[in-house]
Design a protein around this motif. Sequence first.
Motif, short mmCIF file in Angstrom:
data_model
loop_
_atom_site.label_atom_id
_atom_site.label_comp_id
_atom_site.label_asym_id
_atom_site.label_seq_id
_atom_site.Cartn_x
_atom_site.Cartn_y
_atom_site.Cartn_z
N TYR A 33 0.85 -1.19 0.00
CA TYR A 33 0.00 0.00 0.00
C TYR A 33 0.88 1.24 0.00
N MET A 95 3.44 1.04 3.07
CA MET A 95 3.17 0.18 4.21
C MET A 95 3.65 -1.21 3.90
N SER A 98 4.09 -5.76 7.76
CA SER A 98 3.93 -5.70 9.22
C SER A 98 3.17 -4.45 9.65
N TYR A 99 2.53 -3.77 8.71
CA TYR A 99 1.67 -2.63 8.99
C TYR A 99 2.40 -1.37 9.40
N LYS A 100 3.74 -1.35 9.27
CA LYS A 100 4.42 -0.12 9.58
C LYS A 100 4.61 0.70 8.31
N LEU A 101 4.62 2.01 8.46
CA LEU A 101 4.83 2.91 7.34
C LEU A 101 6.31 3.23 7.20
#
Lengths: 113, 115
Positions: A33, A95, A98-101
């Motif tokens: 994303y 992203m 692991s959902y970190k930006l």
Amino acid sequence: AQKVTQAQTEISVVEKEDVTLDCVYETRDTTYYLFWYKQPPSGELVFLIRRNSFDEQNEISGRYSWNFQKSTSSFNFTITASQVVDSAVYFCARMDSSYKLIFGSGTRLLVRP
Amino acid sequence: ETGVTQSPTHLIKTRGQQVTLRCSSQSGHNTVSWYQQALGQGPQFIFQYYREEENGRGNFPPRFSGLQFPNYSSELNVNALELDDSALYLCASSPRTGASTDTQYFGPGTRLTVL
């Protein structure tokens, strides 16, 4: 490292000019994303857009438009007819799984009257 | 709908001290992420909390720790402050549902100055 590159450190334009902010990303993921955020002098990051890797359709929202090209790993942001209120630092981010930006270093846009 | 809030707005500490920063997530969000933004740079991921458990950590030493509470608010604690810890600390919340709705919404940040 799978990074996000914003090669333009600072851009200065005169009001009503169009301006494009470049973003190039690296990733080994097939699903990912991409985001753009605006950071005015107040410091808060304001969400502008989110794009999924499986949707390459370009998007327009008022004076803002985004061009996503997987072939060149780019996700560029254009402001049409810029206004003084558009002056801010703009960040492109990806992203990971692991959902970190992961943010780029930002492009400072100055729109002069 | 209330957005993400952070407190305090500004903070000045001296080297070696400890600091606690607070964040209230947006209504309906169960995930909180913390980022450090040094002057002139992009935010760097510190860690994330999902349903009160740490869920991923960036390249920060153990003196950076956190908590998430049952109401999904969160704290960031930094021990033994160093000059390089001076930065804007941003909290972001997101509705981790497993769907494509994991956009992170940021609070206004806490500016920490270490002297």
